[in-house]
Design a protein around this motif. Structure first.
Motif, PDB file in Angstrom:
ATOM      1  N   ARG A 166       6.289  -4.666   4.566  1.00 47.00           N
ATOM      2  CA  ARG A 166       6.644  -4.640   3.146  1.00 47.00           C
ATOM      3  C   ARG A 166       7.829  -5.565   2.843  1.00 47.00           C
ATOM      4  O   ARG A 166       8.404  -5.509   1.758  1.00 47.00           O
ATOM      5  CB  ARG A 166       6.954  -3.208   2.676  1.00 47.00           C
ATOM      6  CG  ARG A 166       8.092  -2.500   3.382  1.00 47.00           C
ATOM      7  CD  ARG A 166       8.324  -1.133   2.727  1.00 47.00           C
ATOM      8  NE  ARG A 166       9.395  -0.390   3.359  1.00 47.00           N
ATOM      9  CZ  ARG A 166       9.223   0.485   4.350  1.00 47.00           C
ATOM     10  NH1 ARG A 166       8.005   0.717   4.813  1.00 47.00           N
ATOM     11  NH2 ARG A 166      10.236   1.137   4.885  1.00 47.00           N
TER      12      ARG A 166
ATOM     13  N   GLN B  16      -0.214  -1.699   2.988  1.00 47.03           N
ATOM     14  CA  GLN B  16       0.620  -1.195   1.898  1.00 47.03           C
ATOM     15  C   GLN B  16       0.345  -1.897   0.566  1.00 47.03           C
ATOM     16  O   GLN B  16       1.117  -1.771  -0.374  1.00 47.03           O
ATOM     17  CB  GLN B  16       2.084  -1.317   2.293  1.00 47.03           C
ATOM     18  CG  GLN B  16       2.408  -0.539   3.565  1.00 47.03           C
ATOM     19  CD  GLN B  16       3.822  -0.768   4.070  1.00 47.03           C
ATOM     20  OE1 GLN B  16       4.772  -0.765   3.290  1.00 47.03           O
ATOM     21  NE2 GLN B  16       3.969  -0.941   5.369  1.00 47.03           N
TER      22      GLN B  16
ATOM     23  N   LYS C 219       0.279  -5.126  -0.270  1.00 45.61           N
ATOM     24  CA  LYS C 219       1.069  -6.298  -0.655  1.00 45.61           C
ATOM     25  C   LYS C 219       0.203  -7.531  -0.908  1.00 45.61           C
ATOM     26  O   LYS C 219       0.675  -8.512  -1.493  1.00 45.61           O
ATOM     27  CB  LYS C 219       2.115  -6.601   0.414  1.00 45.61           C
ATOM     28  CG  LYS C 219       3.136  -5.483   0.622  1.00 45.61           C
ATOM     29  CD  LYS C 219       3.880  -5.159  -0.674  1.00 45.61           C
ATOM     30  CE  LYS C 219       4.941  -4.086  -0.462  1.00 45.61           C
ATOM     31  NZ  LYS C 219       5.658  -3.740  -1.719  1.00 45.61           N
TER      32      LYS C 219
ATOM     33  N   GLN D 208      -1.530  -8.610  -5.296  1.00 47.15           N
ATOM     34  CA  GLN D 208      -1.106  -9.552  -6.346  1.00 47.15           C
ATOM     35  C   GLN D 208      -1.628 -10.954  -6.082  1.00 47.15           C
ATOM     36  O   GLN D 208      -2.041 -11.664  -7.009  1.00 47.15           O
ATOM     37  CB  GLN D 208       0.416  -9.572  -6.461  1.00 47.15           C
ATOM     38  CG  GLN D 208       1.158 -10.022  -5.224  1.00 47.15           C
ATOM     39  CD  GLN D 208       2.664 -10.096  -5.462  1.00 47.15           C
ATOM     40  OE1 GLN D 208       3.107 -10.517  -6.531  1.00 47.15           O
ATOM     41  NE2 GLN D 208       3.448  -9.657  -4.477  1.00 47.15           N
TER      42      GLN D 208
ATOM     43  N   SER E  79      -0.277   1.770  -0.997  1.00 46.36           N
ATOM     44  CA  SER E  79      -1.147   0.814  -1.695  1.00 46.36           C
ATOM     45  C   SER E  79      -1.396   1.256  -3.129  1.00 46.36           C
ATOM     46  O   SER E  79      -1.407   0.435  -4.056  1.00 46.36           O
ATOM     47  CB  SER E  79      -2.489   0.675  -0.959  1.00 46.36           C
ATOM     48  OG  SER E  79      -2.380  -0.142   0.175  1.00 46.36           O
ATOM     49  N   GLN E  80      -1.618   2.549  -3.314  1.00 43.43           N
ATOM     50  CA  GLN E  80      -1.834   3.061  -4.661  1.00 43.43           C
ATOM     51  C   GLN E  80      -0.603   2.851  -5.525  1.00 43.43           C
ATOM     52  O   GLN E  80      -0.703   2.450  -6.697  1.00 43.43           O
ATOM     53  CB  GLN E  80      -2.173   4.555  -4.608  1.00 43.43           C
ATOM     54  CG  GLN E  80      -2.625   5.147  -5.940  1.00 43.43           C
ATOM     55  CD  GLN E  80      -3.941   4.557  -6.395  1.00 43.43           C
ATOM     56  OE1 GLN E  80      -4.969   4.759  -5.760  1.00 43.43           O
ATOM     57  NE2 GLN E  80      -3.935   3.821  -7.499  1.00 43.43           N
ATOM     58  N   ALA E  81       0.564   3.090  -4.968  1.00 36.85           N
ATOM     59  CA  ALA E  81       1.805   2.871  -5.711  1.00 36.85           C
ATOM     60  C   ALA E  81       1.994   1.390  -6.031  1.00 36.85           C
ATOM     61  O   ALA E  81       2.455   1.033  -7.126  1.00 36.85           O
ATOM     62  CB  ALA E  81       2.988   3.402  -4.905  1.00 36.85           C
ATOM     63  N   GLU E  82       1.642   0.517  -5.094  1.00 39.56           N
ATOM     64  CA  GLU E  82       1.771  -0.922  -5.321  1.00 39.56           C
ATOM     65  C   GLU E  82       0.822  -1.381  -6.429  1.00 39.56           C
ATOM     66  O   GLU E  82       1.203  -2.182  -7.294  1.00 39.56           O
ATOM     67  CB  GLU E  82       1.478  -1.680  -4.026  1.00 39.56           C
ATOM     68  CG  GLU E  82       1.622  -3.184  -4.110  1.00 39.56           C
ATOM     69  CD  GLU E  82       3.054  -3.653  -4.260  1.00 39.56           C
ATOM     70  OE1 GLU E  82       3.258  -4.864  -4.489  1.00 39.56           O
ATOM     71  OE2 GLU E  82       3.982  -2.815  -4.143  1.00 39.56           O
TER      72      GLU E  82
ATOM     73  N   GLY F 121      -0.254   0.418  -8.878  1.00 37.51           N
ATOM     74  CA  GLY F 121       0.318   0.907 -10.132  1.00 37.51           C
ATOM     75  C   GLY F 121       1.475   0.061 -10.601  1.00 37.51           C
ATOM     76  O   GLY F 121       1.607  -0.229 -11.796  1.00 37.51           O
ATOM     77  N   ARG F 122       2.313  -0.363  -9.672  1.00 31.88           N
ATOM     78  CA  ARG F 122       3.456  -1.203 -10.026  1.00 31.88           C
ATOM     79  C   ARG F 122       3.003  -2.536 -10.611  1.00 31.88           C
ATOM     80  O   ARG F 122       3.619  -3.069 -11.545  1.00 31.88           O
ATOM     81  CB  ARG F 122       4.318  -1.454  -8.789  1.00 31.88           C
ATOM     82  CG  ARG F 122       5.598  -2.222  -9.053  1.00 31.88           C
ATOM     83  CD  ARG F 122       6.352  -2.520  -7.769  1.00 31.88           C
ATOM     84  NE  ARG F 122       5.660  -3.500  -6.950  1.00 31.88           N
ATOM     85  CZ  ARG F 122       5.741  -4.830  -7.138  1.00 31.88           C
ATOM     86  NH1 ARG F 122       6.464  -5.307  -8.135  1.00 31.88           N
ATOM     87  NH2 ARG F 122       5.094  -5.658  -6.349  1.00 31.88           N
ATOM     88  N   LEU F 123       1.887  -3.046 -10.099  1.00 33.58           N
ATOM     89  CA  LEU F 123       1.353  -4.329 -10.563  1.00 33.58           C
ATOM     90  C   LEU F 123       0.463  -4.192 -11.795  1.00 33.58           C
ATOM     91  O   LEU F 123       0.066  -5.209 -12.389  1.00 33.58           O
ATOM     92  CB  LEU F 123       0.545  -4.993  -9.435  1.00 33.58           C
ATOM     93  CG  LEU F 123       1.318  -5.377  -8.169  1.00 33.58           C
ATOM     94  CD1 LEU F 123       0.352  -5.747  -7.054  1.00 33.58           C
ATOM     95  CD2 LEU F 123       2.279  -6.529  -8.451  1.00 33.58           C
ATOM     96  N   GLY F 124       0.128  -2.954 -12.155  1.00 31.97           N
ATOM     97  CA  GLY F 124      -0.781  -2.740 -13.275  1.00 31.97           C
ATOM     98  C   GLY F 124      -2.207  -3.130 -12.957  1.00 31.97           C
ATOM     99  O   GLY F 124      -2.972  -3.525 -13.846  1.00 31.97           O
TER     100      GLY F 124
END
Length: 244
Positions: free
Chosen positions: A20, A57, A59, A62, A86-89, A91-94
């Protein structure tokens, strides 16, 4: 932690942190995805169904979105904690990423359902490599693409990598052995679809420090043991005819 594969080799704490880091995202993932895009003979499928096999994770999401603009972005990993990250990532990226937990040797996706399968620095972690490659072939549509990017045994079997990370050492292979595995499975590719990056972080002994300070010239292609191999391989549109 219960993993979704009986043969899963758990990463070290350092390795999990490194996956990460900015170095991993900018100097490894981004560079590999851009190089793989360059290796296509023609334009990739439009709005593809794209599967990241061993998404870790998340990454890669994007960069895969930027380069291939998938209509559906899928991810799978055998580590439940990595899937949560991965799910959180996503969500962070929309981004809407469909995540499923599975072993790469037993993918939870239908036959002929994926246009592009991205497998980046995952294969050398897998014990059941032949089964995983057969699964990649199965889920790809006829004419679909495998984006395969791997470190070779010449890099994995160095003291610094063995000290910092954890891998199943008995399955590590050379660049040519990986290419032959792809051919044996039935994937098609030519020399123009293969690259052998010689990046600073992939030097097998000193991370390129001697070259950076002008104390040694990098060996030319053909006179070095390759530490990285990138391939864009295609599943044939029609199955091969049986030999007489």
């Amino acid at each position: 932690m219960r993993f979704l594969s009986d043969s899963y080799v758990e990463e070290t704490r350092f390795g999990f942190w490194f996956l990460r880091s900015h170095t991993w995202q900018h100097h490894v993932l981004r560079v590999a995805i851009n190089d793989l895009r360059r290796l296509f003979d023609q334009a990739p499928p439009s709005a593809p169904v794209l599967l990241d096999a061993g998404c870790g994770q998340g990454k890669s999401f994007q960069y895969l979105q930027q380069v291939f603009a998938p209509g559906r972005l899928l991810g799978t990993d055998a580590d439940p904690h990595s899937l949560e990250l991965s799910q959180a990532e996503a969500g962070r990226l929309g981004l809407n990423v469909e995540l499923r937990g599975s072993d790469c040797a037993a993918l939870q996706f239908a036959d002929n359902s994926v246009d592009i399968l991205f497998c980046h620095q995952t294969f050398h972690h897998l014990v059941e490599q032949e089964q995983a490659l057969a699964e990649f072939y199965r889920v790809l549509k006829p004419g679909g693409y495998l984006l395969f990017a791997e470190s070779t045994e010449a890099y994995i079997d160095t003291w610094v990598i063995r000290w910092l990370f954890r891998h199943p050492m008995h399955v590590q292979k050379s660049a040519e052995q990986y290419l032959q595995m792809l051919r044996d499975q039935g994937f098609e590719f030519g020399a123009q679809n293969v690259s052998y990056p010689y990046l600073w972080w992939s030097r097998s002994s000193d991370f390129g420090l001697l070259e950076r300070f002008g104390l040694r010239k990098p060996p030319p292609v053909g006179q070095r043991e390759e530490t990285l191999v990138n391939v864009v391989a295609r599943k044939p549109l029609k199955p091969a005819e049986p030999s007489a």
